[in-house]
Design a protein around this motif. Structure first.
Motif, PDB file in Angstrom:
ATOM      1  N   UNK A   1      16.382  14.402   5.518  1.00 62.37           N
ATOM      2  CA  UNK A   1      16.884  14.347   6.894  1.00 62.37           C
ATOM      3  C   UNK A   1      18.038  13.361   7.095  1.00 62.37           C
ATOM      4  N   UNK A   2      17.986  12.244   6.361  1.00 59.94           N
ATOM      5  CA  UNK A   2      19.034  11.232   6.526  1.00 59.94           C
ATOM      6  C   UNK A   2      20.383  11.765   6.021  1.00 59.94           C
ATOM      7  N   UNK A   3      20.359  12.335   4.830  1.00 65.37           N
ATOM      8  CA  UNK A   3      21.605  12.879   4.260  1.00 65.37           C
ATOM      9  C   UNK A   3      22.149  13.985   5.167  1.00 65.37           C
ATOM     10  N   UNK A   4      21.255  14.852   5.619  1.00 64.09           N
ATOM     11  CA  UNK A   4      21.683  16.003   6.429  1.00 64.09           C
ATOM     12  C   UNK A   4      22.254  15.542   7.768  1.00 64.09           C
ATOM     13  N   UNK A   5      21.581  14.596   8.406  1.00 64.09           N
ATOM     14  CA  UNK A   5      22.033  14.132   9.730  1.00 64.09           C
ATOM     15  C   UNK A   5      23.420  13.500   9.629  1.00 64.09           C
ATOM     16  N   UNK A   6      23.587  12.652   8.607  1.00 63.40           N
ATOM     17  CA  UNK A   6      24.884  11.979   8.440  1.00 63.40           C
ATOM     18  C   UNK A   6      25.988  12.989   8.119  1.00 63.40           C
ATOM     19  N   UNK A  29      20.737   9.865  26.258  1.00 67.73           N
ATOM     20  CA  UNK A  29      20.823  10.466  24.912  1.00 67.73           C
ATOM     21  C   UNK A  29      20.564   9.407  23.849  1.00 67.73           C
ATOM     22  N   UNK A  30      20.456   9.856  22.609  1.00 65.98           N
ATOM     23  CA  UNK A  30      20.219   8.946  21.489  1.00 65.98           C
ATOM     24  C   UNK A  30      21.332   8.951  20.447  1.00 65.98           C
ATOM     25  N   UNK A  31      21.962  10.105  20.268  1.00 62.09           N
ATOM     26  CA  UNK A  31      22.883  10.252  19.134  1.00 62.09           C
ATOM     27  C   UNK A  31      24.276   9.673  19.390  1.00 62.09           C
ATOM     28  N   UNK A  32      24.669   9.668  20.670  1.00 63.58           N
ATOM     29  CA  UNK A  32      26.028   9.223  20.987  1.00 63.58           C
ATOM     30  C   UNK A  32      26.988  10.393  21.104  1.00 63.58           C
ATOM     31  N   UNK A  33      26.493  11.615  20.922  1.00 61.41           N
ATOM     32  CA  UNK A  33      27.395  12.771  21.016  1.00 61.41           C
ATOM     33  C   UNK A  33      27.843  13.027  22.454  1.00 61.41           C
ATOM     34  N   UNK A  34      26.960  12.742  23.404  1.00 64.49           N
ATOM     35  CA  UNK A  34      27.344  12.874  24.820  1.00 64.49           C
ATOM     36  C   UNK A  34      28.453  11.891  25.156  1.00 64.49           C
ATOM     37  N   UNK A  89      20.517   0.579  23.784  1.00 61.24           N
ATOM     38  CA  UNK A  89      19.226   0.039  23.346  1.00 61.24           C
ATOM     39  C   UNK A  89      19.009   0.220  21.847  1.00 61.24           C
ATOM     40  N   UNK A  90      20.089   0.245  21.121  1.00 66.89           N
ATOM     41  CA  UNK A  90      19.971   0.358  19.663  1.00 66.89           C
ATOM     42  C   UNK A  90      21.134   1.118  19.088  1.00 66.89           C
ATOM     43  N   UNK A  91      21.263   1.081  17.747  1.00 67.84           N
ATOM     44  CA  UNK A  91      22.314   1.897  17.133  1.00 67.84           C
ATOM     45  C   UNK A  91      21.987   3.372  17.316  1.00 67.84           C
ATOM     46  N   UNK A  92      23.001   4.214  17.250  1.00 66.84           N
ATOM     47  CA  UNK A  92      22.787   5.639  17.503  1.00 66.84           C
ATOM     48  C   UNK A  92      21.766   6.194  16.515  1.00 66.84           C
ATOM     49  N   UNK A 112      22.197   5.885  12.893  1.00 63.88           N
ATOM     50  CA  UNK A 112      23.625   6.072  12.658  1.00 63.88           C
ATOM     51  C   UNK A 112      23.994   7.533  12.606  1.00 63.88           C
ATOM     52  N   UNK A 113      24.291   8.104  13.757  1.00 68.36           N
ATOM     53  CA  UNK A 113      24.695   9.510  13.792  1.00 68.36           C
ATOM     54  C   UNK A 113      26.146   9.555  14.273  1.00 68.36           C
ATOM     55  N   UNK A 114      26.354   9.835  15.551  1.00 69.36           N
ATOM     56  CA  UNK A 114      27.732   9.904  16.040  1.00 69.36           C
ATOM     57  C   UNK A 114      28.264   8.510  16.414  1.00 69.36           C
TER      58      UNK A 114
END
Lengths: 472, 229
Positions: free
Chosen positions: A175-180, A214-219, B200-203, B215-217
């Motif tokens: 999952x880590x490799x794929x997500x990155x 959101x969590x990913x930062x894409x928004x 509230x934390x890294x992505x 660590x995503x986007x």
């Protein structure tokens, strides 16, 4: 159209799906329990959040114009859409007028509900989903199966295969490799996007702020990078004040992903950023009908956390695709009569055991089990007349049997005798009715409940009468 | 222009119809709903600075936020420079803010790390996106949820905390507040006309098999430099 029961059977026989659901829901339930335990009392928090949402829904007719005025004064364009088609037309127009060739979309349930991706694609705009799970299902030409975890139904190996085949990402099940890797492929898309589409978690009437969670930062990437930002939301997402939004932010992530706070909460000002155009599209699409539907109005309180489907034992077994539309699980059942397209099956209201787990975990106090019963009533007219007649007749007989002391005793005696004299015939009838197809029908109790109750009451009073038991 | 007018007419009709339906249903149902109250937490740090710090530290640790508590601004520039050096940062984006001007942060870092380059103030988003590390100040730090509150008026400023792989944030201990509710309560009538971002934390994502990936986007590393002065 395939029979719903056949689809359910197919999902139950899908071992990979069963494993994916069990694993994911086990994790998210555990996290939710831990996150909720940091509140002084979940029931008290729920009461506060329920009051916030209830007040907001009740005052929609005041809050919506207030929000509109606040935004319009500062230069945000506010558009109103009666239905999905109208909303899509408006957003396609925005893209056309600005010659938008590439649009980046962050997770939005309303965009999914109205079919915005397909509408933009048909108009010649390249649409790239930027939420990781959404991107996976987009590449796989599938639909999301959960409102906060779109590819919950897929194993890491399946995700890896999809990304390898469709996006050229190195084959992996990590999952880590794929997500990155997905994030790397999307970075140039953000830099190049001419329009960003996002949802809105809460729109604040008093201040005109749009709150995005959101969590990913894409928004954040979308609304930061693109020169045009289109925020699309249902009309029910308005709250009165920032304090109201703060109360909901205390329960939303805990209920959704088991976090005390998501990584990013953006509170956008009513004024667009310099060099950027912003649109807010307010979509009705059946919400005003729900507002006028008596107790069903409570469905509008929903903050789309997904806790109800995480807790649902039926969802846990069949997954989200069985529901056949954007919103799966208990909330999907009660939203379907209002927001669902015509082709949504009325029988999805049967995908419920009425255990009440959804109601227990709902952070805004929606009485989902009670509303599912009402939704069943709404879908009743769509069921085959013969089935309805048979069920009604059976329930009428049951009502008569339970309706009086004598009839109750006679029915119990009749049941015992039938079991003793015609066991095979009775078992066959029960199986035909579908009651014992997947479970063993219990036999009549050796001792009637009322006799047991009487004996227990007597024992507590110290006047036990051993001779009064054994009534049949 | 014609298209704009057409859209305005359609949206105007839709508006009236939607509000009309709500009004009709509202008249049938009548008033409802009482005051909402406040959400309480099992652990309420109140205003005690030590308690606030203790709760915040626990949250930072569980949310993968690196934190460095510094005795004063004297040691801040050294500490930030050391962390930039250890991360082999070559290009840094600094959020324009009064605190950094007062600290003369840019020159302080440049003196300690001569090879370090800075994204020029007024640069576009593409330049900000090239930075290895973004450094920002903040409005507040919320203990209950381990949250940093940032604000920005321009997209380029927002990009500083988003586009680099690493985000350093500088705050003071007196910016600690119990929870979002109490932070808002301290700002009666606050109507932010700048973007506010609660971090509230890294992505992160847990979309694949619910496995948490940091660590995503957005940045994969978030470090808070908390100055006691």
């Amino acid at each position: 159209m395939a029979d719903l029961r056949d689809i359910v059977r197919e999902k139950l026989a899908d071992n990979a799906l069963q494993a994916a659901l069990a694993r994911a829901l086990g994790i998210v339930r555990g996290k939710r329990t831990a996150a909720v335990s940091e509140l002084a009392s979940f029931e008290d928090a729920k009461a506060v959040a329920a009051a916030v949402r209830s007040n907001a829904v009740q005052r929609l007719k005041d809050y919506l114009p207030q929000l509109e005025a606040r935004l319009a004064d500062e230069g945000t364009h506010v558009l109103w859409a009666r239905d999905a088609a109208e909303a899509c037309r408006m957003i396609v127009d925005i893209a056309r007028q600005r010659s938008v060739r590439r649009c980046v979309m962050s997770k939005s349930m309303v965009a999914e509900e109205i079919g915005l991706e397909a509408a933009l694609k048909n108009a010649g705009t390249v649409v790239v989903q930027s939420d990781l799970g959404e991107r996976v299902v987009q590449l796989a030409h599938q639909k999301p199966s959960h409102i906060t975890a779109p590819c919950l139904h897929l194993s890491a190996a399946e995700v890896g295969r999809i990304l390898h085949e469709k996006s050229g990402i190195e084959l992996s099940s990590d999952p880590e490799k794929l997500s990155r890797a997905v994030a790397r492929t999307l970075r140039p898309v953000f830099l190049d996007a001419q329009m960003a589409v996002s949802g809105v978690n809460f729109a604040v009437a008093e201040t005109g702020n749009l709150v995005l969670v959101e969590n990913e930062g894409n928004g954040r990437m979308g609304y930061t990078m693109a020169p045009v930002h289109v925020a699309v939301t249902g009309i029910e997402k308005v709250v009165g004040t920032l304090a109201d939004a703060a109360a909901l932010l205390a329960v939303l992530p805990r209920s959704a992903t088991g976090q005390r706070a998501t990584c990013y909460v953006s509170i956008l000002p009513p004024r667009p950023f310099p060099g950027q155009e912003r649109f807010l599209v307010l979509v009705d699409n059946g919400r005003s009908a729900a507002f006028g539907a008596g107790p069903m109005r409570d469905v509008l309180r929903c903050i789309r956390c997904g806790a109800c489907m995480n807790a649902c034992p039926v969802y846990e077994r069949v997954g989200g695709h069985v529901y056949g539309w954007t919103y799966p699980g208990p909330i999907g059942i009660v939203l379907a009569p209002f927001l669902g397209p015509q082709e949504v099956r009325a029988e999805i209201s049967d995908l419920c055991s009425l255990c009440g787990a959804c109601t227990e975990v709902c952070p805004v106090g929606i009485p989902l089990d009670r509303l599912i019963v009402l939704a069943r009533g709404l879908s009743h007219s769509c069921r085959p007349a013969a089935v309805v007649k048979r069920e009604r007749s059976a329930l009428e007989w049951f009502g008569r049997a339970m309706g009086g002391r004598v009839s109750y005793r006679l029915s119990h005696l009749g049941h015992k005798l039938a079991r003793a004299w015609f066991p095979k015939k009775l078992a066959r009838t029960e199986a035909e009715l579908g009651w014992s197809g997947v479970r063993t029908a219990p036999g009549p109790a050796a001792v009637l409940f009322r006799s047991r109750f009487k004996r227990r009451a007597a024992a507590e009073d110290g006047t036990a009468d051993e001779g009064s038991g054994g009534e049949v | 222009m014609t298209a704009d007018r057409g859209r305005q007419r359609r949206t105007g009709e839709a508006r009236e119809e939607i509000l009309g339906r709500l009004e009709t249903a509202y008249r049938a149902a009548g008033e409802g709903g009482g005051p909402a109250g406040r959400i309480a937490y099992a652990l309420e740090p109140g205003r005690d600075p030590e308690m606030l710090l203790a709760v915040a530290r626990e949250r930072f640790e569980s949310q993968e936020i690196g934190y460095h508590i510094l005795p004063g601004f004297q040691s801040l520039v050294d500490s930030v420079a050391n962390h930039l050096y250890s991360r082999q940062a070559r290009l840094v984006a600094l959020q324009p803010c009064g605190l950094f001007d007062r600290l003369d942060l840019r020159h302080g870092l440049a003196r300690r790390l001569p090879d370090l380059r800075f994204v020029d103030a007024g640069s576009g988003l593409t330049d900000v996106a090239r930075a290895d590390v973004g450094i920002t100040a903040c409005e507040a730090v919320i203990a209950q949820t381990g949250t940093i509150v940032l604000s920005a008026t321009k997209r380029e400023e927002l990009g500083v905390s988003l586009l680099g792989g690493v985000h350093f944030c500088i705050a003071t201990v007196d910016q600690l507040t119990a929870d979002l509710d109490s932070w808002l309560a301290g700002r009666p009538g606050w109507a932010p006309d700048e973007a506010t971002v609660l971090i509230s934390g890294p992505s992160r994502t847990a979309d694949i098999e619910k496995t948490v990936v940091i660590g995503v986007h957005g940045p994969w590393k978030l470090s808070l430099f908390l100055v006691k002065e």
